[in-house]
Design a protein around this motif. Structure first.
Motif, PDB file in Angstrom:
ATOM      1  N   TRP A   1     -22.257 -22.608  -6.289  1.00 46.28           N
ATOM      2  CA  TRP A   1     -23.093 -23.784  -5.562  1.00 46.28           C
ATOM      3  C   TRP A   1     -24.310 -23.621  -5.545  1.00 46.28           C
ATOM      4  CZ3 TRP A   1     -21.778 -25.929  -0.122  1.00 46.28           C
ATOM      5  CH2 TRP A   1     -22.435 -27.018   0.225  1.00 46.28           C
ATOM      6  N   PHE A   2     -24.768 -22.536  -5.001  1.00 45.69           N
ATOM      7  CA  PHE A   2     -26.327 -21.989  -4.583  1.00 45.69           C
ATOM      8  C   PHE A   2     -26.806 -21.437  -5.804  1.00 45.69           C
ATOM      9  CE2 PHE A   2     -24.237 -21.664  -0.327  1.00 45.69           C
ATOM     10  CZ  PHE A   2     -24.482 -22.786   0.125  1.00 45.69           C
ATOM     11  N   GLY A   3     -26.265 -20.971  -6.905  1.00 43.32           N
ATOM     12  CA  GLY A   3     -26.771 -20.404  -7.699  1.00 43.32           C
ATOM     13  C   GLY A   3     -27.575 -18.856  -7.190  1.00 43.32           C
ATOM     14  N   SER A   4     -27.200 -18.470  -6.123  1.00 39.43           N
ATOM     15  CA  SER A   4     -27.880 -17.257  -5.679  1.00 39.43           C
ATOM     16  C   SER A   4     -26.910 -16.448  -4.659  1.00 39.43           C
ATOM     17  CB  SER A   4     -29.083 -17.559  -4.944  1.00 39.43           C
ATOM     18  OG  SER A   4     -29.459 -16.558  -4.015  1.00 39.43           O
ATOM     19  N   TYR A   5     -26.713 -14.948  -5.161  1.00 39.62           N
ATOM     20  CA  TYR A   5     -26.023 -14.152  -4.258  1.00 39.62           C
ATOM     21  C   TYR A   5     -26.415 -14.192  -2.702  1.00 39.62           C
ATOM     22  CZ  TYR A   5     -22.541 -12.783  -7.515  1.00 39.62           C
ATOM     23  OH  TYR A   5     -21.541 -12.630  -8.502  1.00 39.62           O
ATOM     24  N   ASN A   6     -27.832 -14.031  -2.533  1.00 39.03           N
ATOM     25  CA  ASN A   6     -28.527 -14.004  -1.234  1.00 39.03           C
ATOM     26  C   ASN A   6     -28.342 -15.276  -0.438  1.00 39.03           C
ATOM     27  OD1 ASN A   6     -29.574 -11.510  -2.273  1.00 39.03           O
ATOM     28  ND2 ASN A   6     -31.749 -12.377  -2.627  1.00 39.03           N
ATOM     29  N   THR A   7     -28.388 -16.654  -1.116  1.00 37.34           N
ATOM     30  CA  THR A   7     -28.295 -17.728  -0.434  1.00 37.34           C
ATOM     31  C   THR A   7     -26.651 -17.794   0.148  1.00 37.34           C
ATOM     32  OG1 THR A   7     -29.843 -18.485  -1.430  1.00 37.34           O
ATOM     33  CG2 THR A   7     -28.356 -20.043  -0.342  1.00 37.34           C
TER      34      THR A   7
ATOM     35  N   TRP B   1     -30.637  -9.891   9.934  1.00 40.29           N
ATOM     36  CA  TRP B   1     -30.225 -10.071   8.671  1.00 40.29           C
ATOM     37  C   TRP B   1     -30.626  -8.992   7.771  1.00 40.29           C
ATOM     38  CZ3 TRP B   1     -26.570 -13.408   9.168  1.00 40.29           C
ATOM     39  CH2 TRP B   1     -26.820 -14.626   9.830  1.00 40.29           C
ATOM     40  N   GLU B   2     -31.424  -8.296   7.896  1.00 39.01           N
ATOM     41  CA  GLU B   2     -31.841  -7.140   6.986  1.00 39.01           C
ATOM     42  C   GLU B   2     -30.924  -5.986   7.486  1.00 39.01           C
ATOM     43  OE1 GLU B   2     -35.491  -3.996   5.984  1.00 39.01           O
ATOM     44  OE2 GLU B   2     -35.621  -5.443   7.254  1.00 39.01           O
TER      45      GLU B   2
ATOM     46  N   GLU C   1     -36.366 -12.462   1.091  1.00 42.23           N
ATOM     47  CA  GLU C   1     -35.147 -12.726   0.447  1.00 42.23           C
ATOM     48  C   GLU C   1     -34.208 -13.786   1.726  1.00 42.23           C
ATOM     49  OE1 GLU C   1     -33.785  -9.013  -2.402  1.00 42.23           O
ATOM     50  OE2 GLU C   1     -33.730  -8.880  -0.139  1.00 42.23           O
ATOM     51  N   ALA C   2     -34.122 -13.252   2.849  1.00 47.21           N
ATOM     52  CA  ALA C   2     -33.383 -14.098   3.974  1.00 47.21           C
ATOM     53  C   ALA C   2     -34.124 -15.255   4.244  1.00 47.21           C
ATOM     54  CB  ALA C   2     -33.355 -13.100   5.350  1.00 47.21           C
ATOM     55  N   ARG C   3     -35.669 -15.315   4.181  1.00 48.31           N
ATOM     56  CA  ARG C   3     -36.276 -16.641   4.379  1.00 48.31           C
ATOM     57  C   ARG C   3     -35.960 -17.636   3.251  1.00 48.31           C
ATOM     58  NH1 ARG C   3     -40.553 -17.246   7.818  1.00 48.31           N
ATOM     59  NH2 ARG C   3     -40.718 -15.231   8.088  1.00 48.31           N
ATOM     60  N   THR C   4     -36.069 -17.087   2.149  1.00 46.49           N
ATOM     61  CA  THR C   4     -35.865 -17.875   0.747  1.00 46.49           C
ATOM     62  C   THR C   4     -34.614 -18.596   0.873  1.00 46.49           C
ATOM     63  OG1 THR C   4     -37.462 -16.723  -0.464  1.00 46.49           O
ATOM     64  CG2 THR C   4     -35.958 -18.168  -1.833  1.00 46.49           C
TER      65      THR C   4
END
Length: 91
Positions: free
Chosen positions: A29-35, A63-64, A73-76
């Protein structure tokens, strides 16, 4: 150190308390593991807050430590979730 001691050490680090699960659909859905991991953990914590609306406090440093995401990464990831209307943030 014998094999049983090593097994116990490994079990300690991979136990349920030391994992964060990510439904694969979130990655798609997000295309990103971080998200995906951030969203998964936000859902986890919003169910465990005493606030009826699901609000809770986490700093980027939190979060870190929890997810090993840098502040950037968390902010993005959070910005993507805000853009999709899935979360709100407040300072």
């Amino acid at each position: 150190m014998n094999a049983f001691q090593i097994k116990d050490i490994v079990k300690h680090f991979v136990g349920q308390a030391n994992t964060a699960s990510v439904p694969t659909i979130f990655k798609k859905w997000f295309g990103s593991y971080n998200t995906a991991i951030l969203f998964s953990q936000i859902l986890y914590w919003s169910d465990r807050t005493s606030n009826a609306d699901g609000w809770f406090y986490k700093s980027y440093k939190d979060w870190e430590r929890e997810l090993f995401l840098s502040e950037k990464e968390a902010r993005t990831a959070a910005e993507k979730l805000v853009e999709k209307g899935l979360i709100e943030t407040a300072v």
